[in-house]
Design a protein around this motif. Structure first.
Motif, mmCIF file in Angstrom:
data_model
loop_
_atom_site.group_PDB
_atom_site.id
_atom_site.type_symbol
_atom_site.label_atom_id
_atom_site.label_comp_id
_atom_site.label_asym_id
_atom_site.label_seq_id
_atom_site.Cartn_x
_atom_site.Cartn_y
_atom_site.Cartn_z
ATOM 1 N N LYS A 63 -70.190 68.775 -1.888
ATOM 2 C CA LYS A 63 -68.792 68.513 -1.555
ATOM 3 C C LYS A 63 -68.391 67.146 -2.098
ATOM 4 O O LYS A 63 -69.157 66.199 -2.045
ATOM 5 N N PHE A 64 -67.193 67.062 -2.637
ATOM 6 C CA PHE A 64 -66.629 65.862 -3.263
ATOM 7 C C PHE A 64 -67.195 65.595 -4.645
ATOM 8 O O PHE A 64 -66.734 64.685 -5.330
ATOM 9 N N ARG A 65 -68.210 66.366 -5.086
ATOM 10 C CA ARG A 65 -68.710 66.257 -6.460
ATOM 11 C C ARG A 65 -68.356 67.488 -7.274
ATOM 12 O O ARG A 65 -68.100 67.390 -8.473
ATOM 13 N N PHE A 66 -68.376 68.655 -6.631
ATOM 14 C CA PHE A 66 -68.097 69.919 -7.303
ATOM 15 C C PHE A 66 -66.738 70.448 -6.851
ATOM 16 O O PHE A 66 -66.356 70.280 -5.680
ATOM 17 N N THR A 67 -66.035 71.121 -7.772
ATOM 18 C CA THR A 67 -64.759 71.739 -7.438
ATOM 19 C C THR A 67 -64.719 73.156 -7.989
ATOM 20 O O THR A 67 -64.944 73.359 -9.185
ATOM 21 N N ILE A 68 -64.424 74.115 -7.115
ATOM 22 C CA ILE A 68 -64.274 75.501 -7.533
ATOM 23 C C ILE A 68 -62.796 75.806 -7.711
ATOM 24 O O ILE A 68 -61.953 75.334 -6.925
ATOM 25 N N SER A 69 -62.479 76.571 -8.738
ATOM 26 C CA SER A 69 -61.096 76.961 -8.970
ATOM 27 C C SER A 69 -61.094 78.279 -9.731
ATOM 28 O O SER A 69 -62.144 78.762 -10.170
ATOM 29 N N ARG A 70 -59.913 78.860 -9.871
ATOM 30 C CA ARG A 70 -59.812 80.110 -10.608
ATOM 31 C C ARG A 70 -58.464 80.185 -11.294
ATOM 32 O O ARG A 70 -57.494 79.539 -10.891
ATOM 33 N N SER A 71 -58.429 80.972 -12.334
ATOM 34 C CA SER A 71 -57.166 81.277 -12.998
ATOM 35 C C SER A 71 -57.099 82.780 -13.198
ATOM 36 O O SER A 71 -58.120 83.439 -13.374
ATOM 37 N N ARG A 72 -55.892 83.298 -13.130
ATOM 38 C CA ARG A 72 -55.690 84.744 -13.274
ATOM 39 C C ARG A 72 -54.683 84.998 -14.371
ATOM 40 O O ARG A 72 -53.687 84.293 -14.510
ATOM 41 N N ASP A 73 -54.953 86.030 -15.138
ATOM 42 C CA ASP A 73 -53.965 86.506 -16.099
ATOM 43 C C ASP A 73 -54.052 88.018 -16.156
ATOM 44 O O ASP A 73 -54.759 88.630 -15.351
ATOM 45 N N ILE A 74 -53.364 88.609 -17.088
ATOM 46 C CA ILE A 74 -53.269 90.067 -17.145
ATOM 47 C C ILE A 74 -54.635 90.704 -17.399
ATOM 48 O O ILE A 74 -54.869 91.862 -17.059
ATOM 49 N N ASP A 75 -55.553 89.932 -18.001
ATOM 50 C CA ASP A 75 -56.860 90.491 -18.344
ATOM 51 C C ASP A 75 -57.888 90.380 -17.232
ATOM 52 O O ASP A 75 -58.906 91.084 -17.268
ATOM 53 N N GLY A 76 -57.652 89.499 -16.280
ATOM 54 C CA GLY A 76 -58.617 89.339 -15.202
ATOM 55 C C GLY A 76 -58.604 87.953 -14.611
ATOM 56 O O GLY A 76 -57.602 87.247 -14.666
ATOM 57 N N THR A 77 -59.740 87.568 -14.059
ATOM 58 C CA THR A 77 -59.883 86.286 -13.375
ATOM 59 C C THR A 77 -60.995 85.482 -14.016
ATOM 60 O O THR A 77 -62.042 86.042 -14.372
ATOM 61 N N THR A 78 -60.746 84.198 -14.185
ATOM 62 C CA THR A 78 -61.805 83.282 -14.609
ATOM 63 C C THR A 78 -62.076 82.315 -13.472
ATOM 64 O O THR A 78 -61.152 81.661 -12.977
ATOM 65 N N LEU A 79 -63.316 82.261 -13.070
ATOM 66 C CA LEU A 79 -63.755 81.352 -12.005
ATOM 67 C C LEU A 79 -64.426 80.148 -12.651
ATOM 68 O O LEU A 79 -65.183 80.294 -13.608
ATOM 69 N N TYR A 80 -64.121 78.973 -12.131
ATOM 70 C CA TYR A 80 -64.682 77.737 -12.674
ATOM 71 C C TYR A 80 -65.457 76.988 -11.597
ATOM 72 O O TYR A 80 -65.167 77.091 -10.402
ATOM 73 N N LEU A 81 -66.419 76.207 -12.063
ATOM 74 C CA LEU A 81 -67.081 75.230 -11.204
ATOM 75 C C LEU A 81 -67.182 73.930 -11.990
ATOM 76 O O LEU A 81 -67.952 73.843 -12.942
#
Length: 129
Positions: A63-81
């Motif tokens: 916590k406070f070092r790693f950040t999870i996020s995601r983006s969505r578009d018509i093709d699907g979802t990309t998850l980031y770390l």
């Protein structure tokens, strides 16, 4: 079956950063998370994000070092770390995971790998001192 494809692992010195990505094609009504398996240890949940609200949860040591996020578009979802201030003890194989059953919330799901029914192939992260 949902195919999860990870990328972004590699080698870095302590204090450095890496960003992992995971592509989930198609409509993704899932909770998603990153797990890791450190040498000689069981797989553990690192960070997760809920399906609808985007609520996140983290392993206390990241916590406070790693950040999870995601983006969505018509093709699907990309998850980031996004991983910052990496430490040698972060070295391990990192896995992207998704589940259609997240009724207990992302925090509970993150503590039980069996909750997740889709997994990526894993990507190696190596942090040298």
């Amino acid at each position: 079956a949902l195919q999860l494809t990870e990328s972004g692992g590699g080698s870095v010195q302590a204090g450095g950063s890496l960003r992992l990505s995971c592509v989930a094609p198609g409509n993704s009504p899932y909770c998603m998370a990153w797990f890791r398996q450190l040498p000689g240890r069981e797989r553990e949940g690192v960070a997760g994000i809920s399906r609808a609200s985007g609520t996140t949860d983290y392993l206390p040591s990241v916590k406070f070092r790693f950040t999870i996020s995601r983006s969505r578009d018509i093709d699907g979802t990309t998850l980031y770390l996004q991983m910052n201030i990496l430490k040698p003890e972060d070295t391990g194989v990192y896995f992207c995971a998704a589940t259609t059953v997240c009724t207990e919330g992302i925090a509970a799901a993150l503590r039980n790998p069996n909750t997740f029914n889709y997994w990526g192939q894993g990507t190696q992260v190596t942090v040298s001192s």
